[in-house]
Scaffold this motif. Structure first.
Motif, mmCIF file in Angstrom:
data_model
loop_
_atom_site.group_PDB
_atom_site.id
_atom_site.type_symbol
_atom_site.label_atom_id
_atom_site.label_comp_id
_atom_site.label_asym_id
_atom_site.label_seq_id
_atom_site.Cartn_x
_atom_site.Cartn_y
_atom_site.Cartn_z
ATOM 1 N N TYR A 111 38.966 38.160 33.422
ATOM 2 C CA TYR A 111 38.970 39.098 34.602
ATOM 3 C C TYR A 111 38.415 38.426 35.904
ATOM 4 O O TYR A 111 38.271 39.334 36.946
ATOM 5 C CB TYR A 111 38.021 40.377 34.179
ATOM 6 C CG TYR A 111 38.469 40.812 32.798
ATOM 7 C CD1 TYR A 111 39.752 41.452 33.090
ATOM 8 C CD2 TYR A 111 38.053 41.057 31.785
ATOM 9 C CE1 TYR A 111 40.497 42.431 32.078
ATOM 10 C CE2 TYR A 111 38.394 41.701 30.867
ATOM 11 C CZ TYR A 111 39.568 42.403 30.647
ATOM 12 O OH TYR A 111 40.185 43.047 29.925
ATOM 13 N N ALA A 129 34.873 36.839 29.189
ATOM 14 C CA ALA A 129 35.359 37.909 29.875
ATOM 15 C C ALA A 129 35.444 37.592 31.393
ATOM 16 O O ALA A 129 36.426 37.807 32.203
ATOM 17 C CB ALA A 129 34.152 38.960 29.922
ATOM 18 N N GLU A 135 38.208 45.125 22.967
ATOM 19 C CA GLU A 135 37.846 44.508 24.289
ATOM 20 C C GLU A 135 36.557 43.994 23.876
ATOM 21 O O GLU A 135 35.600 44.772 23.899
ATOM 22 C CB GLU A 135 37.960 45.479 25.411
ATOM 23 C CG GLU A 135 37.394 44.943 26.650
ATOM 24 C CD GLU A 135 38.349 44.125 27.260
ATOM 25 O OE1 GLU A 135 37.762 43.205 28.114
ATOM 26 O OE2 GLU A 135 39.490 43.865 26.977
ATOM 27 N N TRP A 147 31.245 42.465 27.533
ATOM 28 C CA TRP A 147 31.099 41.461 28.599
ATOM 29 C C TRP A 147 29.676 41.068 28.426
ATOM 30 O O TRP A 147 29.569 40.061 29.070
ATOM 31 C CB TRP A 147 31.478 42.235 29.832
ATOM 32 C CG TRP A 147 32.841 42.501 30.243
ATOM 33 C CD1 TRP A 147 33.712 42.631 29.390
ATOM 34 C CD2 TRP A 147 33.244 42.965 31.397
ATOM 35 N NE1 TRP A 147 34.915 42.909 29.697
ATOM 36 C CE2 TRP A 147 34.711 43.183 31.293
ATOM 37 C CE3 TRP A 147 32.901 43.370 32.522
ATOM 38 C CZ2 TRP A 147 35.862 43.624 32.058
ATOM 39 C CZ3 TRP A 147 33.657 43.761 33.597
ATOM 40 C CH2 TRP A 147 35.143 43.724 33.394
ATOM 41 N N TYR A 196 33.173 47.628 33.033
ATOM 42 C CA TYR A 196 32.287 47.580 31.822
ATOM 43 C C TYR A 196 31.262 48.527 31.844
ATOM 44 O O TYR A 196 30.175 48.382 32.898
ATOM 45 C CB TYR A 196 32.230 46.217 31.300
ATOM 46 C CG TYR A 196 31.330 45.820 30.291
ATOM 47 C CD1 TYR A 196 31.645 46.056 29.141
ATOM 48 C CD2 TYR A 196 29.869 45.933 30.183
ATOM 49 C CE1 TYR A 196 31.207 45.846 27.734
ATOM 50 C CE2 TYR A 196 29.322 45.728 29.015
ATOM 51 C CZ TYR A 196 29.497 45.633 28.045
ATOM 52 O OH TYR A 196 29.138 45.521 26.872
ATOM 53 N N SER A 246 34.719 43.477 37.700
ATOM 54 C CA SER A 246 35.358 42.237 38.008
ATOM 55 C C SER A 246 36.081 41.974 39.239
ATOM 56 O O SER A 246 35.901 43.117 40.211
ATOM 57 C CB SER A 246 36.232 41.925 37.168
ATOM 58 O OG SER A 246 37.463 42.701 37.117
#
Length: 653
Positions: free
Chosen positions: A117, A113, A96, A99, A168, A162
């Motif tokens: 999202y 990101a 992942e 972000w 995050y 998000s």
């Protein structure tokens, strides 16, 4: 039919029994032969020895000819140390993608990101130094922190969410815009004799020069072959541990010579008052930056009180004090999707990005991947090479003295128990690279540097070189009476460890002794050498005389300093008192032998490797050199067989 069938089977079984008995008897004979004592004292070739190594050893001795200190030519792949090394896999961080990232002092939210999202909102918490050198704290949070905002401070934690409730959390590093630092450069002029070069010193904890060759081949190859860097092959430590390496580099003094700073000792004070070289660079208008990971064992904080105030304009310690608490929630050696060593390397690059053409002194010392286990530093190799390549491609090295270095070799691994491991500990990696134009403008400096690459050099010399960058004096011959000599000057050949302030048990210079020609090693080596020479001319025996030994004119043995082999460890916590009760056995000795043959008085020199564990005497055929003129001695074969001229003394008719 039955009789016909039985007979061939019987014959087959009889033959098989005979064959089995024959194999059994042969096995007994082979076993008996192997039990017979055989002379194993010499071999003209050793399958376990790199034949080119003896050539490199001889070349090293020739290049150090006339020097008081002759350093060993170590084999980075010697069998005594290779058992401690293994290949490690690349770091695999979170798939992942992070972000958030930083670009030249700017907070950025990843577009990937956002596409994945939806809208992302972040809460930003600047991380700064706390009330001491052992704490970090958050400043007032900013929520929301818009994409494209300027960093408030160099480091920050960030929590993002998000629109579809994905989250995050991470910590990041960069260089924030500091108006005061930018203005200082424009207000302060460089000293009149300053060279006007940036300094970037980037190093790893506990990496010997040999280990650098083994573990960081891509970085080294790019540094030497593309950037044309110069390695200090005779660089020698002056004490035990990282403080004893970095304090002389950064202050020009040993820990004992500086004010007491050890925690728990009477009169101990923070280290701010030490004569740090970055203070001199700062006074000259330089931007200063100091980065060290592994905050829990910081060089100036583990035993010492540390700094009362931030020592440089930019300092990574607050970042690591906070980040280390978060390591457990990340994959090994990672912060989210980014390897931790890349965060470190990128921060050094960010200093160059932020300050552009302004003068800079930047020192980054990375330990996490090498301090406890040299093998792990392999994971940095590719990224370190790319970092150097990026600096070069963006022309940032064109006004920079680049230094790659380490403090010492491995200290805590089993490799330290071997003779080579002890030598490696005393000879860490240290190398310099200058911009191409610098050699044209200062050819005498580069000429001296190339000479000094084989001479005995120390951390004290590095410190004096820093002073010369700020106030260049000359490139004359250095004074061997001075403990520290700028590497811009020629290091005298006569320099000894005592001259350089190196105690005997830290001195890696080889001991050399004249050896009597009656020594069994000398006698066997010379016999083997003459047999080898005669084997070259054997097909031409009607023309070339069979040579015999006339006399040995010189035989010298080079061996590891006995004080190194006796050194077991430091017997005190501060690395000041040596325990010399060790009994490490050396693996090998080297001999240089000069001898004369008859007829013809041909003079030859050879280098011999004596493997002490196996009693093997290794004579490399390529390293038997004719050292006097042969004139017309080989006239009878020189036209048809010119390669035999050094070995043939024609039979007079």
């Amino acid at each position: 039919m039955s009789n016909y069938n039985v007979c061939p089977g019987y014959i087959y079984r009889t033959k098989r029994r005979k064959a089995l008995w024959l194999c059994f008897i042969c096995s007994l004979i082979l076993l008996f032969i192997n039990l017979i004592p055989r002379d194993t004292n010499h071999h003209s070739k050793d399958s376990e020895v790199d034949p080119g190594f003896i050539a490199r050893f001889k070349e090293s001795l020739e290049k150090q000819s006339g020097q008081t200190c002759v350093h060993p030519q170590l084999d980075p792949f010697h069998q005594s140390v290779m058992n401690f090394y293994r290949t490690v896999p690349k770091v695999t961080c979170s798939p992942e993608e992070n972000w958030v990232y930083v670009v030249n002092g700017t907070f950025r939210i990843s577009r990937r990101a956002v596409r994945k999202y939806g809208k992302i909102t972040c809460e930003y918490a600047p991380v700064v130094r706390g009330t001491s050198d052992y704490t970090a704290r958050h400043m007032e949070h900013i929520k929301p922190m818009p994409d494209g905002s300027a960093l408030v401070m160099d480091f920050f934690k960030v929590a993002c969410v998000s629109i579809n409730a994905k989250r995050y959390f991470n910590i990041h590093a960069g260089i924030s815009f500091n108006k005061t630092v930018h203005e200082r450069h424009s207000k302060v002029k460089l000293p009149k004799n300053a060279l006007g070069l940036d300094v970037l010193m980037f190093g790893f904890d506990s990496v010997s020069r040999m280990s650098w060759i083994r573990q960081l081949p891509k970085t080294r190859n790019y540094f030497l072959n593309t950037l044309k860097g110069i390695e200090l092959e005779g660089y020698n430590i002056v004490g035990d541990g990282t403080p004893q390496a970095l304090l002389p580099i950064l202050t020009g003094k040993t820990e004992e010579e500086l004010p007491e700073a050890r925690r728990g000792h009477d009169g101990a004070q923070p280290v701010d008052g030490h004569p740090w070289i970055w203070k001199d660079f700062k006074k000259a208008g330089y931007v200063t930056a100091w980065a060290e990971d592994m905050a829990s064992i910081g060089t100036f904080q583990y035993r010492m009180i540390g700094f009362k105030e931030t020592p440089t304009d930019h300092n990574m310690r607050p970042f690591y004090l906070s980040a280390e608490r978060m390591y457990g929630r990340n994959r090994p050696y990672c912060l989210g999707s980014v390897p931790r060593h890349k965060t470190f390397i990128n921060w050094l690059g960010d200093v160059f990005n932020m300050y552009g053409s302004k003068s800079k002194f930047v020192f980054g010392f990375h330990g996490e991947t090498s301090h406890n286990d040299n093998n792990q530093v392999q994971i940095v190799d590719e990224d370190a090479m790319e970092f150097l390549k990026s600096l070069e491609d963006r022309n940032l090295l064109n006004r920079t003295i680049l230094i790659l270095m380490s403090d010492h070799g491995a200290r805590f691994a089993d490799i330290r128990q071997t003779a080579q491991g002890k030598e490696e500990e005393r000879m860490p990696y240290f190398a310099y690279r200058f911009p191409p134009w610098f050699e044209k403008q200062y050819p005498e400096i580069i000429q001296n540097f190339r000479k000094n690459s084989r001479r005995l050099t120390t951390p004290f010399d590095v410190h004096e070189t820093f002073h010369d960058i700020l106030n260049y004096s000359s490139a004359k011959l250095g004074d061997s009476k001075r403990r520290g000599i700028s590497l811009f000057r020629e290091i005298p050949k006569e320099r000894s460890c005592a001259d350089a302030g190196i105690q005997p048990h830290w001195c890696a210079c080889l001991q050399w002794l004249e050896v009597d020609q009656s020594d069994p090693v000398i006698k066997q080596a010379v016999t083997t050498a003459i047999e080898t020479i005669n084997s070259y001319t054997e097909p031409h025996r009607l023309q070339c005389s069979k040579l015999k030994l006339f006399r040995v004119t010189r035989s010298v043995k080079y061996a590891t300093n006995s004080n190194i082999l006796k050194f077991k460890s430091s017997s005190d916590h501060d690395g000041r008192v040596a325990d010399l009760s060790g009994n490490t056995q050396d693996d090998e000795d080297y001999y240089q032998i000069t001898f004369i043959t008859s007829p013809g008085n041909g003079q030859y020199e050879m280098t011999v490797r004596h493997c002490l564990n196996s009693s093997q005497i290794v004579v490399s055929e390529k390293e038997i050199s004719r050292i006097n003129r042969y004139g017309s001695d080989p006239a009878c074969i020189q036209d048809e067989f010119p390669h035999l001229r050094p070995y043939c003394y024609c039979i007079k008719t």
